[in-house]
Design a protein around this motif. Structure first.
Motif, PDB file in Angstrom:
ATOM      1  N   LYS A 175      33.914  36.379  22.309  1.00  0.00           N
ATOM      2  CA  LYS A 175      32.740  36.706  23.106  1.00  0.00           C
ATOM      3  C   LYS A 175      31.901  35.474  23.432  1.00  0.00           C
ATOM      4  N   ASN A 176      32.550  34.323  23.534  1.00  0.00           N
ATOM      5  CA  ASN A 176      31.797  33.153  23.967  1.00  0.00           C
ATOM      6  C   ASN A 176      31.585  33.219  25.485  1.00  0.00           C
ATOM      7  N   PHE A 177      30.651  32.443  25.983  1.00  0.00           N
ATOM      8  CA  PHE A 177      30.239  32.530  27.386  1.00  0.00           C
ATOM      9  C   PHE A 177      31.411  32.357  28.355  1.00  0.00           C
ATOM     10  N   ASN A 178      32.233  31.347  28.127  1.00  0.00           N
ATOM     11  CA  ASN A 178      33.339  31.071  29.045  1.00  0.00           C
ATOM     12  C   ASN A 178      34.339  32.225  29.094  1.00  0.00           C
ATOM     13  N   GLN A 179      34.620  32.804  27.927  1.00  0.00           N
ATOM     14  CA  GLN A 179      35.561  33.915  27.891  1.00  0.00           C
ATOM     15  C   GLN A 179      34.994  35.140  28.618  1.00  0.00           C
ATOM     16  N   ILE A 180      33.727  35.440  28.402  1.00  0.00           N
ATOM     17  CA  ILE A 180      33.111  36.604  29.044  1.00  0.00           C
ATOM     18  C   ILE A 180      33.110  36.447  30.559  1.00  0.00           C
ATOM     19  N   THR A 181      32.773  35.259  31.049  1.00  0.00           N
ATOM     20  CA  THR A 181      32.772  35.072  32.509  1.00  0.00           C
ATOM     21  C   THR A 181      34.179  35.207  33.084  1.00  0.00           C
ATOM     22  N   ARG A 182      35.182  34.780  32.328  1.00  0.00           N
ATOM     23  CA  ARG A 182      36.566  34.947  32.792  1.00  0.00           C
ATOM     24  C   ARG A 182      36.929  36.431  32.843  1.00  0.00           C
ATOM     25  N   TRP A 183      36.469  37.188  31.849  1.00  0.00           N
ATOM     26  CA  TRP A 183      36.747  38.628  31.857  1.00  0.00           C
ATOM     27  C   TRP A 183      36.092  39.308  33.053  1.00  0.00           C
ATOM     28  N   ILE A 184      34.868  38.922  33.369  1.00  0.00           N
ATOM     29  CA  ILE A 184      34.175  39.525  34.517  1.00  0.00           C
ATOM     30  C   ILE A 184      34.982  39.287  35.791  1.00  0.00           C
ATOM     31  N   SER A 185      35.471  38.071  35.966  1.00  0.00           N
ATOM     32  CA  SER A 185      36.309  37.774  37.127  1.00  0.00           C
ATOM     33  C   SER A 185      37.599  38.583  37.096  1.00  0.00           C
ATOM     34  N   CYS A 186      38.181  38.699  35.914  1.00  0.00           N
ATOM     35  CA  CYS A 186      39.422  39.462  35.764  1.00  0.00           C
ATOM     36  C   CYS A 186      39.228  40.914  36.180  1.00  0.00           C
ATOM     37  N   PHE A 187      38.127  41.531  35.723  1.00  0.00           N
ATOM     38  CA  PHE A 187      37.859  42.929  36.064  1.00  0.00           C
ATOM     39  C   PHE A 187      37.730  43.101  37.580  1.00  0.00           C
ATOM     40  N   ALA A 188      36.979  42.202  38.208  1.00  0.00           N
ATOM     41  CA  ALA A 188      36.764  42.309  39.652  1.00  0.00           C
ATOM     42  C   ALA A 188      38.058  42.079  40.423  1.00  0.00           C
ATOM     43  N   LEU A 189      38.812  41.055  40.025  1.00  0.00           N
ATOM     44  CA  LEU A 189      40.084  40.767  40.698  1.00  0.00           C
ATOM     45  C   LEU A 189      41.048  41.946  40.580  1.00  0.00           C
ATOM     46  N   ALA A 190      41.099  42.558  39.399  1.00  0.00           N
ATOM     47  CA  ALA A 190      42.021  43.675  39.168  1.00  0.00           C
ATOM     48  C   ALA A 190      41.758  44.808  40.143  1.00  0.00           C
ATOM     49  N   VAL A 191      40.484  45.159  40.319  1.00  0.00           N
ATOM     50  CA  VAL A 191      40.136  46.255  41.230  1.00  0.00           C
ATOM     51  C   VAL A 191      40.478  45.902  42.666  1.00  0.00           C
ATOM     52  N   ASN A 192      40.107  44.707  43.083  1.00  0.00           N
ATOM     53  CA  ASN A 192      40.296  44.379  44.498  1.00  0.00           C
ATOM     54  C   ASN A 192      41.731  44.053  44.864  1.00  0.00           C
ATOM     55  N   GLU A 193      42.530  43.688  43.877  1.00  0.00           N
ATOM     56  CA  GLU A 193      43.960  43.562  44.146  1.00  0.00           C
ATOM     57  C   GLU A 193      44.590  44.935  44.310  1.00  0.00           C
ATOM     58  N   GLU A 194      44.103  45.910  43.556  1.00  0.00           N
ATOM     59  CA  GLU A 194      44.549  47.285  43.763  1.00  0.00           C
ATOM     60  C   GLU A 194      44.113  47.770  45.147  1.00  0.00           C
ATOM     61  N   ASN A 195      42.881  47.458  45.503  1.00  0.00           N
ATOM     62  CA  ASN A 195      42.368  47.872  46.809  1.00  0.00           C
ATOM     63  C   ASN A 195      43.201  47.284  47.941  1.00  0.00           C
ATOM     64  N   ALA A 196      43.555  46.005  47.816  1.00  0.00           N
ATOM     65  CA  ALA A 196      44.299  45.322  48.875  1.00  0.00           C
ATOM     66  C   ALA A 196      45.705  45.880  49.066  1.00  0.00           C
ATOM     67  N   SER A 197      46.184  46.632  48.078  1.00  0.00           N
ATOM     68  CA  SER A 197      47.549  47.162  48.148  1.00  0.00           C
ATOM     69  C   SER A 197      47.570  48.687  48.248  1.00  0.00           C
ATOM     70  N   PHE A 198      46.555  49.243  48.937  1.00  0.00           N
ATOM     71  CA  PHE A 198      46.473  50.694  49.152  1.00  0.00           C
ATOM     72  C   PHE A 198      46.411  51.479  47.842  1.00  0.00           C
ATOM     73  N   GLY A 199      45.782  50.897  46.837  1.00  0.00           N
ATOM     74  CA  GLY A 199      45.617  51.601  45.573  1.00  0.00           C
ATOM     75  C   GLY A 199      44.410  52.522  45.604  1.00  0.00           C
ATOM     76  N   ARG A 200      44.314  53.397  44.614  1.00  0.00           N
ATOM     77  CA  ARG A 200      43.151  54.283  44.506  1.00  0.00           C
ATOM     78  C   ARG A 200      42.062  53.555  43.732  1.00  0.00           C
ATOM     79  N   ILE A 201      40.882  53.475  44.342  1.00  0.00           N
ATOM     80  CA  ILE A 201      39.779  52.724  43.760  1.00  0.00           C
ATOM     81  C   ILE A 201      38.501  53.561  43.835  1.00  0.00           C
TER      82      ILE A 201
END
Length: 472
Positions: free
Chosen positions: A270-296
């Motif tokens: 839970k250090n700062f760098n790891q948390i910011t990477r997770w935030i990016s990961c969460f956002a990327l995961a959703v929008n990659e699903e969106n870009a491929s006609f996924g349910r969002i």
């Protein structure tokens, strides 16, 4: 002015675009209903649909044509097996036939029955479309529809076609209304006021259940996104990155299900760098699903659908504000903030550029996070104002008309700005603020009106022309 339920702003959707995919899909379903109301699907000889303006110019990249065909075929985007979409569209194109409403097979030639008119825009809104049915007796039914953002569809005669637009007891059309009614009712939390207003549509228990259903869909979408690798469709050869982020953060261990993965995330560093990477990961995961006609989850649009999930998942995995009630309050407040932009400005990139999508979603997320972190109603509005203030003027210039570059990364940036805005608001005295949320919404709308159309989801300016698609 009519009120809008928070679940019309935050709702189940399908990628890649709320205005260019879900809107045309909804319009097709509305046209089918009109045929049934005035005549019969069995009496239809041929059906046509023509798209104009932004819908035409970025239609293929946004799946506008696909949405129209599936909508006319009677498919429901909330229920369709997204893995079967390519197969269904290939069948329509290869056979030159479309099963109208699932009841009558008609001739349907792509390019003749479905046209992307890039040379003309309809006057009412840049996201215009015309559906036409020719009946066996020669009669013609023609209707024009406009996708006005977030999946909402309007006509010239009715700019609030959605059934869930009604009047609430304490209508909140501006930020100042929220403060007024919170004081009048003696409620200390913004979410308490939203709970009361949502009773115009459903009971408090039903509201809570719907919010938790939205949360479940968010978790499943993120998990799907971090579980898939490869290249996103569309021709830009954009690689999925969420899975790689996840692997670097958690290692090579595989997880059997969503709950097991989620627990691993909560137990991670839970250090700062790891948390910011997770935030990016969460956002990327959703929008990659969106870009491929996924349910969002559309929140408030598909192009901006990763911001709220990223911030909400951050709150649930890395903060103390992680109860089910916190989830509900976050979603209610975020949704209500979205209605303010919908009613007083726009949530359509074709009308206002990306400030209307990423900017609004960041404001919504900032408000939700501030609410569950103990913020007052005034601090919640301040957080939303701060987040939007730093998105003003953001253009919509998708390369190749696809919701990929720069759209996917912008969700990560919007999430980080939302968290920062919440932290600033929580440490501030709103009575000393020089800019109100209502003022920044007004400024956003004026900016949208002044913005050159080539920066409004037409792929005619900015990155869309600075980068040659062939080079990608």
């Amino acid at each position: 002015m009519e009120s809008i339920s928070v679940f019309e702003i935050i709702k189940v959707g399908i990628g890649p675009s709320s205005s260019h995919t879900m809107g045309p899909w909804n319009a097709a379903e509305m046209f089918l209903d009109e045929i049934k109301r005035t005549n019969s699907l069995q009496n239809v000889k041929e059906v046509f649909v023509e798209f104009f303006g932004s819908l035409a110019k970025t239609g293929v990249g946004h799946g506008t044509d696909i949405a129209a065909m599936l909508g006319l075929a009677g498919e429901n985007f909330k229920e369709i097996d997204t893995d079967k979409i390519d197969e269904k569209i290939a069948h329509i194109k290869n056979t030159s036939q479309l099963n109208l409403g699932g009841e009558k097979v008609l001739p349907f030639v792509y390019g003749e029955n479905l046209i992307l008119n890039m040379d003309k825009s309809l006057d009412f809104h840049p996201n215009g479309m015309i559906f036409k049915a020719v009946f066996n007796n020669g009669e013609i039914l023609e209707r024009d529809y406009y996708s006005v953002g977030g999946g909402f569809v309007a006509t010239k005669e009715d700019n609030s076609i959605k059934d869930n637009c009604i009047r609430t007891v304490y209508p909140c059309h501006k930020g100042e209304d929220i403060i007024k009614y919170c004081e009048k009712l003696g409620v200390e939390k913004f979410s308490d006021l939203v709970y009361i207003n949502e009773e115009a549509w459903r009971t408090k228990e039903e509201t809570r259940a719907e919010a938790l259903y939205i949360w479940q869909q968010i978790k499943e979408c993120i998990y799907k996104g971090i579980s898939k690798e490869g290249i996103l469709p569309g021709g830009l050869n954009v690689s999925r990155r969420a899975a790689d982020f996840n692997r670097k953060l958690l290692g090579e261990k595989s997880y059997q299900n969503l709950d097991e993965w989620l627990q691993a995330v909560k137990n991670s560093d839970k250090n700062f760098n790891q948390i910011t990477r997770w935030i990016s990961c969460f956002a990327l995961a959703v929008n990659e699903e969106n870009a491929s006609f996924g349910r969002i989850i559309t929140a408030p649009t598909n192009g901006a659908s990763g911001v709220i999930p990223a911030v909400l998942m951050y709150s649930q995995t890395f903060t103390e504000f992680n109860t089910e009630e916190d989830i509900v309050k976050f979603i209610l407040v975020a949704g209500e903030i979205g209605t303010l932009f919908k009613k007083n400005a726009t949530i359509s990139a074709a009308m206002g550029g990306c400030q209307a999508e990423i900017g609004v979603s960041s404001a919504m997320a900032a408000a939700g996070l501030t609410e569950i972190s103990g913020g007052t109603p005034a601090q919640v509005l301040m957080a939303a104002e701060i987040a939007m203030e730093h998105h003003l003027g953001l253009t919509c210039d998708p390369i190749g008309g696809l919701v990929q570059i720069p759209c996917i990364e912008r969700n990560s940036m919007g999430a980080m700005k939302a968290i920062t805005a919440a932290h600033i608001a929580l440490e501030s005295d709103p009575s000393k603020a020089r800019v109100s949320l209502d003022q920044v919404i007004k400024s956003m709308w004026e900016t949208a009106l002044d913005m050159n159309n080539k920066y409004k989801e037409t792929s005619e300016g900015g990155l869309a022309v600075a980068v040659n698609v062939a080079e990608c």
